[in-house]
Design an enzyme around this catalytic site. Structure first.
Site, PDB file in Angstrom:
ATOM      1  N   PHE A   1       0.817  -1.225   0.000  1.00  0.00           N
ATOM      2  CA  PHE A   1       0.000   0.000   0.000  1.00  0.00           C
ATOM      3  C   PHE A   1       0.845   1.266   0.000  1.00  0.00           C
ATOM      4  CE2 PHE A   1      -2.385  -3.350   1.995  1.00  0.00           C
ATOM      5  CZ  PHE A   1      -3.629  -3.243   1.416  1.00  0.00           C
ATOM      6  N   ALA A   2       2.114   1.145   0.461  1.00  0.00           N
ATOM      7  CA  ALA A   2       2.921   2.356   0.672  1.00  0.00           C
ATOM      8  C   ALA A   2       3.078   3.127  -0.635  1.00  0.00           C
ATOM      9  CB  ALA A   2       4.291   1.947   1.206  1.00  0.00           C
TER      10      ALA A   2
ATOM     11  N   PHE B   1       2.608   7.555  -2.347  1.00  0.00           N
ATOM     12  CA  PHE B   1       1.979   8.879  -2.306  1.00  0.00           C
ATOM     13  C   PHE B   1       0.736   8.787  -3.189  1.00  0.00           C
ATOM     14  CE2 PHE B   1       6.473  10.788  -1.679  1.00  0.00           C
ATOM     15  CZ  PHE B   1       6.398  10.565  -0.314  1.00  0.00           C
TER      16      PHE B   1
ATOM     17  N   ASN C   1       9.187   7.730  -5.320  1.00  0.00           N
ATOM     18  CA  ASN C   1       8.621   6.936  -4.220  1.00  0.00           C
ATOM     19  C   ASN C   1       7.793   5.753  -4.733  1.00  0.00           C
ATOM     20  OD1 ASN C   1       8.112   6.679  -1.294  1.00  0.00           O
ATOM     21  ND2 ASN C   1       5.986   7.031  -1.883  1.00  0.00           N
TER      22      ASN C   1
ATOM     23  N   TYR D   1       0.257  10.640 -10.780  1.00  0.00           N
ATOM     24  CA  TYR D   1      -0.012   9.596  -9.781  1.00  0.00           C
ATOM     25  C   TYR D   1      -0.514   8.310 -10.452  1.00  0.00           C
ATOM     26  CZ  TYR D   1      -2.974   6.957  -6.628  1.00  0.00           C
ATOM     27  OH  TYR D   1      -3.588   5.938  -5.962  1.00  0.00           O
TER      28      TYR D   1
ATOM     29  N   PHE E   1     -11.416   2.440  -6.779  1.00  0.00           N
ATOM     30  CA  PHE E   1     -12.075   3.698  -7.100  1.00  0.00           C
ATOM     31  C   PHE E   1     -11.941   4.551  -5.825  1.00  0.00           C
ATOM     32  CE2 PHE E   1     -13.498   3.335 -11.489  1.00  0.00           C
ATOM     33  CZ  PHE E   1     -12.862   2.143 -11.758  1.00  0.00           C
TER      34      PHE E   1
ATOM     35  N   LEU F   1     -12.262  14.466  -0.689  1.00  0.00           N
ATOM     36  CA  LEU F   1     -13.524  15.199  -0.590  1.00  0.00           C
ATOM     37  C   LEU F   1     -14.301  14.921   0.705  1.00  0.00           C
ATOM     38  CD1 LEU F   1     -15.607  17.064  -1.892  1.00  0.00           C
ATOM     39  CD2 LEU F   1     -16.557  15.064  -3.061  1.00  0.00           C
TER      40      LEU F   1
ATOM     41  N   ARG G   1     -17.566  10.338  -9.167  1.00  0.00           N
ATOM     42  CA  ARG G   1     -16.680   9.281  -8.687  1.00  0.00           C
ATOM     43  C   ARG G   1     -17.516   8.144  -8.098  1.00  0.00           C
ATOM     44  NH1 ARG G   1     -13.755  11.873 -11.133  1.00  0.00           N
ATOM     45  NH2 ARG G   1     -11.700  12.753 -10.665  1.00  0.00           N
TER      46      ARG G   1
ATOM     47  N   ASP H   1      -7.726  16.019 -12.804  1.00  0.00           N
ATOM     48  CA  ASP H   1      -8.977  15.323 -12.462  1.00  0.00           C
ATOM     49  C   ASP H   1      -9.697  14.848 -13.716  1.00  0.00           C
ATOM     50  OD1 ASP H   1      -8.928  15.369  -9.728  1.00  0.00           O
ATOM     51  OD2 ASP H   1     -10.094  17.211  -9.527  1.00  0.00           O
TER      52      ASP H   1
HETATM   53  N1  UFG Z   1     -12.853  17.583  -4.781  1.00  0.00           N
HETATM   54  C1  UFG Z   1     -13.420  18.826  -4.609  1.00  0.00           C
HETATM   55  N2  UFG Z   1     -13.032  19.552  -3.539  1.00  0.00           N
HETATM   56  C2  UFG Z   1     -12.117  19.120  -2.638  1.00  0.00           C
HETATM   57  C3  UFG Z   1     -11.527  17.832  -2.822  1.00  0.00           C
HETATM   58  C4  UFG Z   1     -11.929  17.091  -3.901  1.00  0.00           C
HETATM   59  O1  UFG Z   1     -14.243  19.270  -5.406  1.00  0.00           O
HETATM   60  O2  UFG Z   1     -11.796  19.858  -1.700  1.00  0.00           O
HETATM   61  C5  UFG Z   1     -13.285  16.773  -5.929  1.00  0.00           C
HETATM   62  C6  UFG Z   1     -12.145  16.366  -6.824  1.00  0.00           C
HETATM   63  O3  UFG Z   1     -11.881  17.357  -7.783  1.00  0.00           O
HETATM   64  C7  UFG Z   1     -12.675  15.054  -7.408  1.00  0.00           C
HETATM   65  C8  UFG Z   1     -13.567  14.499  -6.293  1.00  0.00           C
HETATM   66  O4  UFG Z   1     -13.837  15.584  -5.436  1.00  0.00           O
HETATM   67  O5  UFG Z   1     -13.489  15.345  -8.507  1.00  0.00           O
HETATM   68  C9  UFG Z   1     -12.883  13.421  -5.489  1.00  0.00           C
HETATM   69  O6  UFG Z   1     -11.604  13.911  -5.132  1.00  0.00           O
HETATM   70  P1  UFG Z   1     -10.649  13.177  -4.090  1.00  0.00           P
HETATM   71  O7  UFG Z   1      -9.441  14.036  -3.939  1.00  0.00           O
HETATM   72  O8  UFG Z   1     -11.419  12.819  -2.875  1.00  0.00           O
HETATM   73  O9  UFG Z   1     -10.291  11.819  -4.824  1.00  0.00           O
HETATM   74  P2  UFG Z   1      -9.707  11.577  -6.301  1.00  0.00           P
HETATM   75  O10 UFG Z   1     -10.844  11.125  -7.152  1.00  0.00           O
HETATM   76  O11 UFG Z   1      -8.882  12.693  -6.788  1.00  0.00           O
HETATM   77  O12 UFG Z   1      -8.664  10.406  -6.030  1.00  0.00           O
HETATM   78  C10 UFG Z   1      -9.005   9.319  -5.240  1.00  0.00           C
HETATM   79  C11 UFG Z   1      -7.748   8.794  -4.566  1.00  0.00           C
HETATM   80  C12 UFG Z   1      -6.840   8.228  -5.584  1.00  0.00           C
HETATM   81  C13 UFG Z   1      -7.581   7.239  -6.455  1.00  0.00           C
HETATM   82  C14 UFG Z   1      -8.792   7.868  -7.071  1.00  0.00           C
HETATM   83  C15 UFG Z   1      -9.543   6.870  -7.891  1.00  0.00           C
HETATM   84  O13 UFG Z   1      -7.062   9.840  -3.895  1.00  0.00           O
HETATM   85  O14 UFG Z   1      -5.792   7.587  -4.911  1.00  0.00           O
HETATM   86  O15 UFG Z   1      -9.611   8.341  -6.026  1.00  0.00           O
HETATM   87  O16 UFG Z   1     -10.721   7.409  -8.428  1.00  0.00           O
HETATM   88  F1  UFG Z   1      -6.773   6.843  -7.441  1.00  0.00           F
END
Ligand code: UFG
Length: 327
Positions: free
Chosen positions: A73-74, A76, A92, A140, A168, A187, A218, A281
């Site tokens: 799992f380790a 970033f 990393n 990433y 996901f 989020l 998502r 995104d």
């Molecule tokens: N978002 C916002 N505001 C915030 C944070 C997030 O609008 O303050 C939006 C993002 O733009 C994105 C959605 O909410 O559209 C979800 O964002 P997250 O940061 O919660 O998650 P991500 O979809 O970017 O990424 C996560 C994990 C990844 C994984 C991915 C797979 O962090 O490791 O889901 O879909 F790969």
């Protein structure tokens, strides 16, 4: 089995370590604590602090204890950050994983479960299967794809049996473990920090996406269900030497829908402010996890978004400072 869990002090790794112990396995957690928390490591696990790119630390670990498998799992994990600091991610996530895989193979460890991601796919307006086009929108996702490719070569050349599990959006909490990234960028925990009065509002990153309400969609999957799939995948490696599987619920929710569900769960207003898009995104990422269901017999249990957010809210309410004791 005796299992090595790298990143076992992190959000998903610690829940998997806990489930492995409950299933009767012996667990050693290896974590740098750069992102993880010592307090998240289950008490029944042996803890070793170290970095995955430290070959001599890994050599010492694998010489001292015989492992039947590794759950890795380790890493970033922040898509946005990876677009600003790609070098840290390649160093990393890719170089570190290669060192881990090389050392594991040299020590005859033949089972490897890898924490991959939906971020390897291009955005799609329909559930994604494992056969869909691979085109990471951020560095990433590219690092995770590269590790999948490395694993595939070690499978072909060295007989490594591996599962690449493409998560996901992991979220929710178990009674003892929740999401506490530092800094927090995800989020649901950010929305719940607004509920706790730790932030004035949540930001919506982009309201001009080609989705019904203009915000990103998502697939939110509860961490306990995600963890369960790891135990099933580990066991399935005996029959299937190479598994590449999506793990999601198959239901997509927009950023606005998540915030609205959090308002209903908490009973609070939770102000939201529209901001520009966050680089990297994808507009829509939703899983078709049919293969995981068929091959592993995996069945997610907590699939209702309100229930998922309620479990996270319970943890955040009772741990307002995460794993750091309140001062
Ligand atoms: N978002 C916002 N505001 C915030 C944070 C997030 O609008 O303050 C939006 C993002 O733009 C994105 C959605 O909410 O559209 C979800 O964002 P997250 O940061 O919660 O998650 P991500 O979809 O970017 O990424 C996560 C994990 C990844 C994984 C991915 C797979 O962090 O490791 O889901 O879909 F790969």
């Amino acid at each position: 089995m005796h299992l090595l869990v790298t990143g076992g002090a992190g959000f998903i790794g610690s829940v998997v370590a806990d489930q492995l112990l409950q299933a009767g396995h012996r667990v050693t957690v290896f974590d740098s604590l750069i992102k993880g928390y010592r307090a998240a490591v289950p008490s029944g696990a042996t803890f070793v602090r170290g970095e995955i790119h430290d070959r001599s630390a890994l050599e010492a670990l694998m010489t001292a204890g015989k492992f039947d498998g590794i759950l890795h799992f380790a890493a970033f994990i922040e898509a946005g950050e990876s677009m600003r600091e790609p070098g840290r991610y390649f160093q990393n996530n890719v170089a570190g994983s290669l060192t881990l895989i090389e050392t594991a193979v040299a020590h005859g460890i033949s089972r490897f479960v890898f924490s991959s991601t939906a971020a390897v796919y291009a955005s799609k307006d329909a559930p994604l299967t494992e056969a869909d086009p691979i085109a990471p929108a951020n560095a990433y996702g590219a690092t995770k794809l590269m590790v999948e490719q490395i694993l595939d070569w070690y499978a072909r050349l060295k007989g490594l049996r591996y599962a690449a599990l493409r998560y996901f959006n992991a979220c929710g909490a178990t009674p003892g473990r929740g999401e506490a990234h530092r800094p927090e960028t995800h989020l649901i925990p950010l929305v719940l920090q607004v509920a706790l009065g730790q932030r004035s509002h949540v930001e919506i990153f982009g309201a001009d996406y080609p989705t019904p309400d203009g915000t990103c969609i998502r697939d939110y999957i509860h961490v306990a269900d995600l963890a369960q799939a790891h135990l099933l995948a580990l066991a399935a490696l005996d029959q299937h030497p190479r598994l590449i599987l999506n793990l999601g619920n198959g239901a997509g929710y927009s950023v606005r829908q998540v915030i609205e569900a959090a308002r209903q769960v908490t009973g609070l207003r939770l102000p939201a402010v529209e901001k520009p898009r966050r680089p990297g995104d994808a507009a829509i990422l939703v899983a078709d996890a049919g293969a995981a269901r068929r091959l592993l017999g995996w069945q997610p249990r907590i699939t209702d978004l309100h229930e998922i957010i309620a479990s996270a809210w319970e943890w955040h309410r009772t741990h307002p400072h995460g794993y750091v004791a309140a001062s």
